[in-house]
Design an enzyme around this catalytic site. Structure first.
Site, PDB file in Angstrom:
ATOM      1  N   GLU A  32      17.668  74.201  17.209  1.00 23.06           N
ATOM      2  CA  GLU A  32      18.756  73.635  18.018  1.00 23.06           C
ATOM      3  C   GLU A  32      20.057  73.783  17.227  1.00 23.06           C
ATOM      4  O   GLU A  32      20.185  73.273  16.120  1.00 23.06           O
ATOM      5  CB  GLU A  32      18.472  72.162  18.336  1.00 23.06           C
ATOM      6  CG  GLU A  32      19.618  71.424  19.007  1.00 23.06           C
ATOM      7  CD  GLU A  32      20.164  72.109  20.269  1.00 23.06           C
ATOM      8  OE1 GLU A  32      19.415  72.275  21.228  1.00 23.06           O
ATOM      9  OE2 GLU A  32      21.368  72.502  20.258  1.00 23.06           O
ATOM     10  N   GLY A  38      20.165  68.425  24.160  1.00 25.52           N
ATOM     11  CA  GLY A  38      20.828  69.433  24.992  1.00 25.52           C
ATOM     12  C   GLY A  38      21.922  68.869  25.881  1.00 25.52           C
ATOM     13  O   GLY A  38      22.468  67.787  25.630  1.00 25.52           O
ATOM     14  N   CYS A  40      21.701  67.739  28.949  1.00 24.53           N
ATOM     15  CA  CYS A  40      21.298  66.544  29.702  1.00 24.53           C
ATOM     16  C   CYS A  40      21.645  65.251  28.963  1.00 24.53           C
ATOM     17  O   CYS A  40      22.307  64.375  29.500  1.00 24.53           O
ATOM     18  CB  CYS A  40      19.807  66.601  29.988  1.00 24.53           C
ATOM     19  SG  CYS A  40      19.174  65.109  30.737  1.00 24.53           S
ATOM     20  N   GLY A 184      30.438  70.356  44.249  1.00 24.11           N
ATOM     21  CA  GLY A 184      28.981  70.296  44.079  1.00 24.11           C
ATOM     22  C   GLY A 184      28.595  69.019  43.344  1.00 24.11           C
ATOM     23  O   GLY A 184      29.313  68.006  43.412  1.00 24.11           O
ATOM     24  N   HIS A 440       7.175  44.591  50.096  1.00 25.94           N
ATOM     25  CA  HIS A 440       8.218  44.046  50.957  1.00 25.94           C
ATOM     26  C   HIS A 440       8.920  42.917  50.212  1.00 25.94           C
ATOM     27  O   HIS A 440       8.232  42.105  49.592  1.00 25.94           O
ATOM     28  CB  HIS A 440       7.584  43.514  52.250  1.00 25.94           C
ATOM     29  CG  HIS A 440       8.576  42.837  53.146  1.00 25.94           C
ATOM     30  ND1 HIS A 440       9.460  43.551  53.925  1.00 25.94           N
ATOM     31  CD2 HIS A 440       8.851  41.517  53.350  1.00 25.94           C
ATOM     32  CE1 HIS A 440      10.226  42.684  54.591  1.00 25.94           C
ATOM     33  NE2 HIS A 440       9.873  41.455  54.245  1.00 25.94           N
TER      34      HIS A 440
HETATM   35  P1  NAI Z   1      27.018  73.279  41.982  1.00 24.52           P
HETATM   36  O1  NAI Z   1      26.393  74.578  42.202  1.00 24.52           O
HETATM   37  O2  NAI Z   1      26.296  72.024  42.302  1.00 24.52           O
HETATM   38  O3  NAI Z   1      28.404  73.196  42.792  1.00 24.52           O
HETATM   39  C1  NAI Z   1      29.436  74.123  42.623  1.00 24.52           C
HETATM   40  C2  NAI Z   1      30.352  74.056  43.833  1.00 24.52           C
HETATM   41  O4  NAI Z   1      31.526  74.806  43.541  1.00 24.52           O
HETATM   42  C3  NAI Z   1      29.751  74.647  45.076  1.00 24.52           C
HETATM   43  O5  NAI Z   1      29.913  73.755  46.157  1.00 24.52           O
HETATM   44  C4  NAI Z   1      30.559  75.937  45.280  1.00 24.52           C
HETATM   45  O6  NAI Z   1      30.713  76.281  46.638  1.00 24.52           O
HETATM   46  C5  NAI Z   1      31.890  75.569  44.670  1.00 24.52           C
HETATM   47  N1  NAI Z   1      32.686  76.709  44.177  1.00 24.52           N
HETATM   48  C6  NAI Z   1      32.229  77.791  43.488  1.00 24.52           C
HETATM   49  N2  NAI Z   1      33.248  78.598  43.175  1.00 24.52           N
HETATM   50  C7  NAI Z   1      34.380  78.016  43.659  1.00 24.52           C
HETATM   51  C8  NAI Z   1      35.760  78.354  43.631  1.00 24.52           C
HETATM   52  N3  NAI Z   1      36.197  79.464  43.024  1.00 24.52           N
HETATM   53  N4  NAI Z   1      36.648  77.521  44.239  1.00 24.52           N
HETATM   54  C9  NAI Z   1      36.221  76.379  44.842  1.00 24.52           C
HETATM   55  N5  NAI Z   1      34.926  76.013  44.879  1.00 24.52           N
HETATM   56  C10 NAI Z   1      34.019  76.817  44.298  1.00 24.52           C
HETATM   57  O7  NAI Z   1      27.473  73.305  40.441  1.00 24.52           O
HETATM   58  P2  NAI Z   1      27.962  72.141  39.467  1.00 24.52           P
HETATM   59  O8  NAI Z   1      28.440  70.966  40.233  1.00 24.52           O
HETATM   60  O9  NAI Z   1      28.898  72.810  38.522  1.00 24.52           O
HETATM   61  O10 NAI Z   1      26.644  71.730  38.728  1.00 24.52           O
HETATM   62  C11 NAI Z   1      26.014  72.652  37.859  1.00 24.52           C
HETATM   63  C12 NAI Z   1      24.546  72.392  37.688  1.00 24.52           C
HETATM   64  O11 NAI Z   1      24.306  71.171  37.049  1.00 24.52           O
HETATM   65  C13 NAI Z   1      23.812  72.399  38.993  1.00 24.52           C
HETATM   66  O12 NAI Z   1      22.812  73.362  38.898  1.00 24.52           O
HETATM   67  C14 NAI Z   1      23.241  71.024  39.101  1.00 24.52           C
HETATM   68  O13 NAI Z   1      21.926  71.091  39.611  1.00 24.52           O
HETATM   69  C15 NAI Z   1      23.272  70.475  37.695  1.00 24.52           C
HETATM   70  N6  NAI Z   1      23.600  69.057  37.727  1.00 24.52           N
HETATM   71  C16 NAI Z   1      22.711  68.190  38.275  1.00 24.52           C
HETATM   72  C17 NAI Z   1      23.022  66.859  38.372  1.00 24.52           C
HETATM   73  C18 NAI Z   1      22.059  65.942  39.035  1.00 24.52           C
HETATM   74  O14 NAI Z   1      20.904  66.303  39.216  1.00 24.52           O
HETATM   75  N7  NAI Z   1      22.475  64.752  39.436  1.00 24.52           N
HETATM   76  C19 NAI Z   1      24.291  66.317  37.881  1.00 24.52           C
HETATM   77  C20 NAI Z   1      25.151  67.322  37.375  1.00 24.52           C
HETATM   78  C21 NAI Z   1      24.791  68.625  37.283  1.00 24.52           C
END
Ligand code: NAI
Length: 456
Positions: A32, A38, A40, A184, A440
């Site tokens: 690492e 990491g 997370c 996102g 419940h």
């Molecule tokens: P994401 O893929 O969830 O969302 C990215 C968003 O940005 C999409 O809606 C896309 O349409 C938009 N986008 C892309 N290019 C763009 C542009 N040039 N202009 C405007 N909008 C644009 O990715 P995000 O939020 O960065 O998360 C990354 C990763 O981290 C994901 O794979 C997610 O699963 C993971 N993650 C999971 C969490 C959870 O489980 N609660 C919390 C945070 C992250």
């Protein structure tokens, strides 16, 4: 010595793989380069949840408690203190991972690793000017924030005007105005936190919806809830240039410039495979991510890839399971990854939780299905704890009433969704679910009610 297993990366995928292999009696060396835990633990899931929990407490104190007969005067939130608590939580958990590694007799090497070669003696990895040889290699080097080639964006990240998830979680001074680029998961969770603490937030999203592939009803209701709280959403809007912390955008109304104190870049992540030496042993990649089969094997024998680096699901809980699969396969056990029921949660308030098919994916696959949608107000507990709440649960059922997908808008959906994942994994039908006694009063009872509504 020749290790049984070398693991590159100490995030959820890597530390879980190392721990499981260690407990199975294998000699393990884990590399690492930054911090155990990491993304997370250090700059993702866990730190974000500590911030969001502070925001939730503040929301209740700052007027939200009034519905429940609780009035607080002079409620304040100290962002720097929230960040300091986050650092404390991270430190505790990172030292917990170190203890887990000790318990599993894993040799942890705190250095950046690079794969050099593979031959009859094994796979050779170099880290901190030392060479290590292993019979098997588990690649778990994770992902990094994607920074697309929008003119000026790279420079803005370098100057600190634009931030990724890493930098925003270290920011001790809250911006007055924040542009969130990407609606996102990361974008919405950070928009939620900063909205609660009083930052003016604008979310810029190129699609016509927020929350990516999540159920469209949930996406629209969530947007409505946050719009009411003052978050501005610019959908179908393209970011075209960045200058300092000003974002130039284009949409159907034309071109405009948005000025802010900071820009959060949250437009996805990409597998962390650059400069790792994976090509030295011929590991096959597609769009930068390592291609794996359902046993987490790469195209190179004895080499596995788990977690974000294989680009399949990019969630810590998927990574855990993939790590277990890889280690079980190495140990000669029968195991394979099932991606049909991976829960996904967006930890906004209310939470957005989903698993399996959505109506859209089921339609696109040509599946025969029907849906049951039930308001969470069917639960007395929900009404008691969610004044004015309009959450719902939706089941996607196949022709035999077997659950193939589900989603929940509302709290505590994140604590309920595993039950729906179990139903999908075990292929339970509504009659079988209805025979299970649920406690419940809980919000989870709505799941049973929805199933029971299908039983004649
Ligand atoms: P994401 O893929 O969830 O969302 C990215 C968003 O940005 C999409 O809606 C896309 O349409 C938009 N986008 C892309 N290019 C763009 C542009 N040039 N202009 C405007 N909008 C644009 O990715 P995000 O939020 O960065 O998360 C990354 C990763 O981290 C994901 O794979 C997610 O699963 C993971 N993650 C999971 C969490 C959870 O489980 N609660 C919390 C945070 C992250």
């Amino acid at each position: 010595m020749v290790y049984d297993v070398l693991v590159i990366g100490g995030g959820p995928a890597g530390y879980k793989a190392a721990e499981r292999a260690g407990h199975k009696g294998m000699s393990v060396c884990l590399f690492e380069g930054r911090s155990l835990g990491g993304v997370c633990l250090n700059e993702g899931c866990v730190p974000t949840k500590t911030l969001l929990y502070s925001a939730k407490i503040f929301d209740y104190a700052n007027g939200g408690g009034e519905h429940y007969g609780v009035t607080v005067t002079g409620a304040k939130i100290d962002h720097a203190q929230v960040i300091a608590r986050k650092d404390k939580v991270v430190k505790t958990l990172v030292s917990g991972v170190a203890m887990q590694m000790k318990g599993a007799k894993v040799n942890v090497v705190k250095a950046q690793a690079k794969v050099l070669s593979k031959d009859a003696s094994g796979i050779t990895v170099e880290a901190g000017n030392e060479k290590y040889v292993g019979k098997k290699l588990i690649i778990a080097s994770g992902s990094v924030a994607a920074v697309p080639p929008i003119p000026g964006l790279k420079e803005a990240v370098a100057s600190g005007d634009a931030l990724t998830n890493r930098e925003i979680l270290a920011l001790t001074e809250a911006p007055k105005k924040l542009i969130v680029l990407g609606g996102g998961v990361i974008g919405l969770e950070m928009a939620s936190y900063f909205n609660s603490i009083g930052t003016e937030v604008t979310v810029v999203e190129m699609l016509d919806r927020i929350g990516g592939p999540t159920d469209i009803d949930m996406s629209e209701m969530l947007r409505g809830i946050y719009e009411k709280r003052g978050v501005k959403f610019m959908l179908k809007t393209k970011a075209v240039a960045v200058k300092g912390s000003t974002l130039a955008v284009e949409n159907a109304s034309g071109a405009s410039e948005l000025a802010a104190d900071k820009i959060l870049v949250a437009i996805g992540r990409r597998a962390n495979t650059a400069d790792m030496g994976y090509e030295n042993i011929g590991v096959y990649m597609e769009r930068g991510a390592i291609k794996t089969d359902d046993q987490m094997k790469t195209n190179v024998s004895d080499v596995f890839a788990v977690g974000d680096v294989n680009g399949k699901s990019m969630l810590a809980h998927t990574a855990y399971r993939e790590a277990e699969v890889a280690v079980n396969v190495i140990a000669g056990e029968r195991d394979a990854m099932d991606y049909s029921a991976i829960p996904a949660v967006i930890y906004t308030n209310p939470e957005v939780s989903s698993v399996g098919e959505t109506e859209e994916t089921a339609k696109n696959k040509g599946l025969k299905f029907h849906t049951v949608k039930m308001p969470l107000q069917y639960s007395g507990r929900y009404i008691a704890e969610n004044e004015g709440g309009t959450g719902f649960l939706k089941l996607i059922l196949d022709a035999d009433d077997i659950v193939i997908g589900a989603c929940i808008l509302g709290n505590p959906g994140s604590e309920m969704i595993f039950g729906l994942a179990m139903a999908i994994t075990r292929k339970l039908n509504c009659a079988e679910i209805a025979k299970v006694v649920f406690p419940h009063p809980t919000v989870g009872e709505v799941f049973r009610d929805a199933a029971l509504s299908q039983v004649k």
